[in-house]
Design a protein around this motif. Structure first.
Motif, PDB file in Angstrom:
ATOM      1  N   ALA A  35     -34.581 -10.551  52.421  1.00  0.00           N
ATOM      2  CA  ALA A  35     -35.235  -9.272  52.103  1.00  0.00           C
ATOM      3  C   ALA A  35     -35.022  -8.222  53.194  1.00  0.00           C
ATOM      4  O   ALA A  35     -34.779  -7.055  52.895  1.00  0.00           O
ATOM      5  CB  ALA A  35     -36.728  -9.485  51.877  1.00  0.00           C
ATOM      6  N   THR A  36     -35.097  -8.665  54.453  1.00  0.00           N
ATOM      7  CA  THR A  36     -34.956  -7.709  55.555  1.00  0.00           C
ATOM      8  C   THR A  36     -33.582  -7.046  55.519  1.00  0.00           C
ATOM      9  O   THR A  36     -33.469  -5.825  55.609  1.00  0.00           O
ATOM     10  CB  THR A  36     -35.156  -8.432  56.902  1.00  0.00           C
ATOM     11  OG1 THR A  36     -36.349  -9.203  56.816  1.00  0.00           O
ATOM     12  CG2 THR A  36     -35.279  -7.446  58.046  1.00  0.00           C
ATOM     13  N   GLY A  37     -32.534  -7.870  55.374  1.00  0.00           N
ATOM     14  CA  GLY A  37     -31.177  -7.341  55.337  1.00  0.00           C
ATOM     15  C   GLY A  37     -30.928  -6.477  54.111  1.00  0.00           C
ATOM     16  O   GLY A  37     -30.328  -5.402  54.210  1.00  0.00           O
ATOM     17  N   LEU A  38     -31.410  -6.938  52.958  1.00  0.00           N
ATOM     18  CA  LEU A  38     -31.203  -6.177  51.722  1.00  0.00           C
ATOM     19  C   LEU A  38     -31.989  -4.859  51.776  1.00  0.00           C
ATOM     20  O   LEU A  38     -31.502  -3.817  51.343  1.00  0.00           O
ATOM     21  CB  LEU A  38     -31.617  -7.013  50.504  1.00  0.00           C
ATOM     22  CG  LEU A  38     -30.743  -8.248  50.225  1.00  0.00           C
ATOM     23  CD1 LEU A  38     -31.362  -9.118  49.124  1.00  0.00           C
ATOM     24  CD2 LEU A  38     -29.316  -7.862  49.843  1.00  0.00           C
ATOM     25  N   GLY A  39     -33.191  -4.941  52.328  1.00  0.00           N
ATOM     26  CA  GLY A  39     -33.992  -3.726  52.492  1.00  0.00           C
ATOM     27  C   GLY A  39     -33.326  -2.755  53.454  1.00  0.00           C
ATOM     28  O   GLY A  39     -33.340  -1.547  53.244  1.00  0.00           O
TER      29      GLY A  39
END
Ligand SMILES: [Zn+2]
Ligand SMILES: [Zn+2]
Length: 244
Positions: free
Chosen positions: A105-109
């Motif tokens: 999620a962090t990377g995609l966000g």
């Protein structure tokens, strides 16, 4: 100090691997992809529709309203997506959603806050909201992927996050095999606002993982505007571009 030691140790024991090709790579873009895979992602750039964000296949020319927005304008003020829902990004989103890879999620966000695509102006938004999941779907999956993305955006732009006011009140059958008309009928009346005072005069940024026909996002927007929101903008990680 100790933290750094642990991080170095973790890098040796679990070296960072590309989420797509699984190659060990020293540098991963957004902690997700190696350089080779990153280059395959089809980021969305101009020319695009300034309203719904649909990209045009011909890379020449300037932004102009798409046929869709000319005949049936969308209720949201603007929509943008980071990249085409295809290849590496499609696989990554499937792993994130269906294989419990919530750590992505962090990377995609971060992809949504980056400048690799024709982004949107974050100025003026007063609230960030994820497209809600029905409680039954939430229990099955254990998390709302759009909320995890919305959290990254809320922290990055210091815009308050609200994930309780907009609610999915009716569970709907999966829309993956439906056309636009069917989707619109399927989603009608599925959302509600728990507390109208919360959204009154707010400028809401709606977050979702994928923009397909825009039916879900349009329905959420209608509900928010009917509850007194001043304006709604839409940002998604990916966008179906097959019929673009
Ligand atoms: Zn790779
Ligand atoms: Zn458009």
């Amino acid at each position: 100090m100790l933290k750094e030691v642990f991080r170095d140790l973790a890098d040796v024991l679990f070296p960072p691997r590309c989420q797509s090709c699984r190659t060990v790579a020293e540098k991963l873009t957004n902690d997700l992809f190696c350089t080779v895979c990153e280059e395959k992602i089809q980021y969305i750039h101009t020319p695009l529709c300034p309203a719904c964000g649909a990209p045009f296949p011909n890379s020449a020319g300037s932004d102009h309203l798409c046929g869709d927005c000319l005949t049936a304008p969308k209720p949201f003020a603007v929509a943008r997506s980071v990249a085409a829902f295809d290849g590496i990004l499609l696989e990554a989103i499937h792993a994130f959603k269906y294989k419990n890879k919530t750590g992505m999620a962090t990377g995609l966000g971060r992809m949504m806050t980056g400048d690799s695509y024709a982004g949107m102006d974050m100025q003026g938004y007063t609230m960030i909201m994820p497209v809600p999941l029905h409680i039954r779907r939430l229990r099955e999956r254990g998390f709302n992927q759009s909320l995890l993305l919305a959290k990254v955006l809320s922290a990055r732009y210091a815009i308050p996050l609200d994930f309780v006011t907009l609610r999915r009140e009716r569970d709907t059958p999966p829309q993956t095999t439906m056309g636009r008309k069917e989707r619109q009928a399927n989603i009608k009346g599925a959302f509600g606002v728990a507390d109208k005072e919360r959204v009154r005069k707010q400028r809401v940024l709606l977050i979702d993982d994928v923009y397909t026909t825009g039916s879900t996002l349009a329905e959420c927007t209608r509900v928010l505007l009917n509850s007194g929101a001043a304006q709604v903008g839409v940002l998604t990680l990916a966008r179906a571009v097959k019929d673009a």
